[in-house]
Motif scaffolding. Structure first.
Motif, PDB file in Angstrom:
ATOM      1  N   TYR A 222     -30.469  65.190  12.394  1.00 28.80           N
ATOM      2  CA  TYR A 222     -30.107  64.032  13.219  1.00 28.80           C
ATOM      3  C   TYR A 222     -28.660  63.698  12.906  1.00 28.80           C
ATOM      4  O   TYR A 222     -28.313  63.362  11.771  1.00 28.80           O
ATOM      5  CB  TYR A 222     -31.006  62.831  12.916  1.00 28.80           C
ATOM      6  CG  TYR A 222     -30.687  61.684  13.831  1.00 28.80           C
ATOM      7  CD1 TYR A 222     -31.244  61.635  15.104  1.00 28.80           C
ATOM      8  CD2 TYR A 222     -29.800  60.684  13.466  1.00 28.80           C
ATOM      9  CE1 TYR A 222     -30.942  60.614  15.979  1.00 28.80           C
ATOM     10  CE2 TYR A 222     -29.488  59.654  14.327  1.00 28.80           C
ATOM     11  CZ  TYR A 222     -30.062  59.624  15.581  1.00 28.80           C
ATOM     12  OH  TYR A 222     -29.742  58.610  16.443  1.00 28.80           O
TER      13      TYR A 222
ATOM     14  N   HIS B 130     -23.011  61.360  16.434  1.00 26.16           N
ATOM     15  CA  HIS B 130     -23.278  61.481  17.868  1.00 26.16           C
ATOM     16  C   HIS B 130     -24.610  60.865  18.303  1.00 26.16           C
ATOM     17  O   HIS B 130     -24.930  60.881  19.491  1.00 26.16           O
ATOM     18  CB  HIS B 130     -23.237  62.963  18.270  1.00 26.16           C
ATOM     19  CG  HIS B 130     -21.908  63.579  18.021  1.00 26.16           C
ATOM     20  ND1 HIS B 130     -21.694  64.504  17.023  1.00 26.16           N
ATOM     21  CD2 HIS B 130     -20.713  63.371  18.612  1.00 26.16           C
ATOM     22  CE1 HIS B 130     -20.416  64.857  17.027  1.00 26.16           C
ATOM     23  NE2 HIS B 130     -19.800  64.189  17.972  1.00 26.16           N
ATOM     24  N   ASP B 131     -25.381  60.372  17.332  1.00 20.92           N
ATOM     25  CA  ASP B 131     -26.668  59.739  17.632  1.00 20.92           C
ATOM     26  C   ASP B 131     -27.557  60.679  18.449  1.00 20.92           C
ATOM     27  O   ASP B 131     -28.114  60.296  19.475  1.00 20.92           O
ATOM     28  CB  ASP B 131     -26.446  58.416  18.356  1.00 20.92           C
ATOM     29  CG  ASP B 131     -27.689  57.546  18.371  1.00 20.92           C
ATOM     30  OD1 ASP B 131     -28.476  57.607  17.407  1.00 20.92           O
ATOM     31  OD2 ASP B 131     -27.873  56.801  19.348  1.00 20.92           O
ATOM     32  N   THR B 132     -27.658  61.916  17.951  1.00 17.51           N
ATOM     33  CA  THR B 132     -28.437  62.926  18.664  1.00 17.51           C
ATOM     34  C   THR B 132     -29.005  63.943  17.684  1.00 17.51           C
ATOM     35  O   THR B 132     -28.577  64.014  16.535  1.00 17.51           O
ATOM     36  CB  THR B 132     -27.571  63.627  19.731  1.00 17.51           C
ATOM     37  OG1 THR B 132     -28.404  64.440  20.541  1.00 17.51           O
ATOM     38  CG2 THR B 132     -26.490  64.470  19.115  1.00 17.51           C
TER      39      THR B 132
ATOM     40  N   GLU C 111     -29.545  67.752  16.385  1.00 17.32           N
ATOM     41  CA  GLU C 111     -28.837  69.031  16.402  1.00 17.32           C
ATOM     42  C   GLU C 111     -29.742  70.101  15.795  1.00 17.32           C
ATOM     43  O   GLU C 111     -30.518  69.817  14.890  1.00 17.32           O
ATOM     44  CB  GLU C 111     -27.561  68.967  15.561  1.00 17.32           C
ATOM     45  CG  GLU C 111     -26.539  67.990  16.046  1.00 17.32           C
ATOM     46  CD  GLU C 111     -25.306  67.944  15.177  1.00 17.32           C
ATOM     47  OE1 GLU C 111     -24.303  67.414  15.665  1.00 17.32           O
ATOM     48  OE2 GLU C 111     -25.334  68.412  14.015  1.00 17.32           O
TER      49      GLU C 111
ATOM     50  N   GLU D 175     -37.781  69.431  16.082  1.00 15.78           N
ATOM     51  CA  GLU D 175     -36.935  68.512  16.853  1.00 15.78           C
ATOM     52  C   GLU D 175     -37.509  67.100  16.906  1.00 15.78           C
ATOM     53  O   GLU D 175     -36.780  66.109  16.781  1.00 15.78           O
ATOM     54  CB  GLU D 175     -36.754  69.062  18.271  1.00 15.78           C
ATOM     55  CG  GLU D 175     -35.822  68.252  19.129  1.00 15.78           C
ATOM     56  CD  GLU D 175     -35.609  68.860  20.495  1.00 15.78           C
ATOM     57  OE1 GLU D 175     -34.719  68.366  21.204  1.00 15.78           O
ATOM     58  OE2 GLU D 175     -36.309  69.827  20.864  1.00 15.78           O
TER      59      GLU D 175
ATOM     60  N   ALA E 116     -35.731  63.672  15.576  1.00 18.62           N
ATOM     61  CA  ALA E 116     -35.479  62.554  16.480  1.00 18.62           C
ATOM     62  C   ALA E 116     -35.932  61.225  15.872  1.00 18.62           C
ATOM     63  O   ALA E 116     -35.417  60.165  16.230  1.00 18.62           O
ATOM     64  CB  ALA E 116     -36.170  62.789  17.817  1.00 18.62           C
TER      65      ALA E 116
END
Length: 62
Positions: free
Chosen positions: A11, A15-17, A19, A36, A40
């Motif tokens: 995480y 970028h608050d996403t 990877e 994933e 998250a």
């Protein structure tokens, strides 16, 4: 042996996403996680752990 840097799910705090594999520097992300969906939830997982640690610290004071 698998290279966690290239194979894990992370995480990214910048970028608050989520990877997968190589991405932003590890100092800017949480992980690795096995998948994933777990990556998250990284912020929730960290908050839950912090709450448990704080609760444990309070229990030790008494």
């Amino acid at each position: 042996m698998a290279d966690v840097q290239n194979d894990g799910w992370w995480y990214c705090l910048r970028h608050d996403t989520v990877e997968h594999g190589a991405g932003c520097p590890n100092k800017e992300r949480l992980g690795p996680y096995p998948d994933e969906a777990t990556a998250a939830r990284a912020l929730s997982i960290a908050a839950e752990r912090n709450d448990r640690w704080e609760s444990d610290d309070e229990d030790e004071r008494w």
